[in-house]
Scaffold this active site. Sequence first.
Site, short mmCIF file in Angstrom:
data_model
loop_
_atom_site.label_atom_id
_atom_site.label_comp_id
_atom_site.label_asym_id
_atom_site.label_seq_id
_atom_site.Cartn_x
_atom_site.Cartn_y
_atom_site.Cartn_z
N LYS A 85 0.85 -1.20 0.00
CA LYS A 85 0.00 0.00 0.00
C LYS A 85 0.88 1.25 0.00
O LYS A 85 1.76 1.41 0.86
CB LYS A 85 -0.92 0.00 1.22
CG LYS A 85 -2.00 -1.08 1.12
CD LYS A 85 -2.83 -1.13 2.37
CE LYS A 85 -3.72 0.07 2.52
NZ LYS A 85 -4.48 0.02 3.79
C1 E4P Z 1 -7.59 0.59 4.36
O1 E4P Z 1 -6.89 -0.33 4.70
C2 E4P Z 1 -7.61 1.89 5.08
O2 E4P Z 1 -6.35 2.14 5.59
C3 E4P Z 1 -8.64 1.86 6.18
O3 E4P Z 1 -9.86 1.34 5.69
C4 E4P Z 1 -8.86 3.22 6.80
O4 E4P Z 1 -9.94 3.11 7.68
P1 E4P Z 1 -10.27 4.21 8.80
O5 E4P Z 1 -10.63 5.47 8.09
O6 E4P Z 1 -11.43 3.62 9.54
O7 E4P Z 1 -9.05 4.36 9.66
#
Ligand code: E4P
Length: 224
Positions: A85
Amino acid sequence: MELILDTGNVIEIEDLYTHLCIDGVTTNPSIVSKEGKDFESLIKEIDSIVGRYIPIHAQVISTKFEDMVEEALYISNLRENMYVKIPVTKDGLRAIKELKKQGVKITATAIFTAHQGFLAAKAGADYVAPYVNRIDNISGDGVSVVSDLVNIIDTYNFNSKVVAASFKNAQQVLDLMKVGVHSVTVPADICKAMMAHPLTNWSVDKFIEDWSNVFGEGTTTNKK
Ligand code: E4P
């Protein structure tokens, strides 16, 4: 449509992976920190639950292009089917472009606009991850941004999937299913909310009661 788990908690992953058809696991630095485990050990632990064919997505911490590339190569080599990522900063977009040349699987993340998603897809990201709830929280319309992005990716046949991320309720997930999102990554509590309805359990109890009133205890295999 893919259903991915957005958690690093191995108990939750094992439970949901055992019961449902799960297409992957996503983590981010906050999710990993929450578990308080060594990063590499956690990835290996998740791998031992889901097996090598199920994608795991993990994020770089580095912010400079050269460091991002180096860290991405390390993450990518942790196992088969490892997606790195990369946040869609200026350096991040450059890193995506470079890493695709090297054959690394990429999930472009921290996407807040359809423009950013388009640029990440153009750079070669395999997945592009818009943040639905974080967009809603800044008075935007997360579902609408994701819907636009899905439309762009499908219209121009980009080789990317939109994996909608950052959910706070199951309705947001349903709204995105209705606009043809390719993939969603959901925390365990939302996955469980999608699964459950009290009337399902009530119905099962009623079926058993009706059956046992006539046939006594037991199932269809051993009724007298
Ligand atoms: C995906 O892996 C994102 O990092 C994650 O869904 C972010 O979620 P949040 O906004 O609840 O922290």
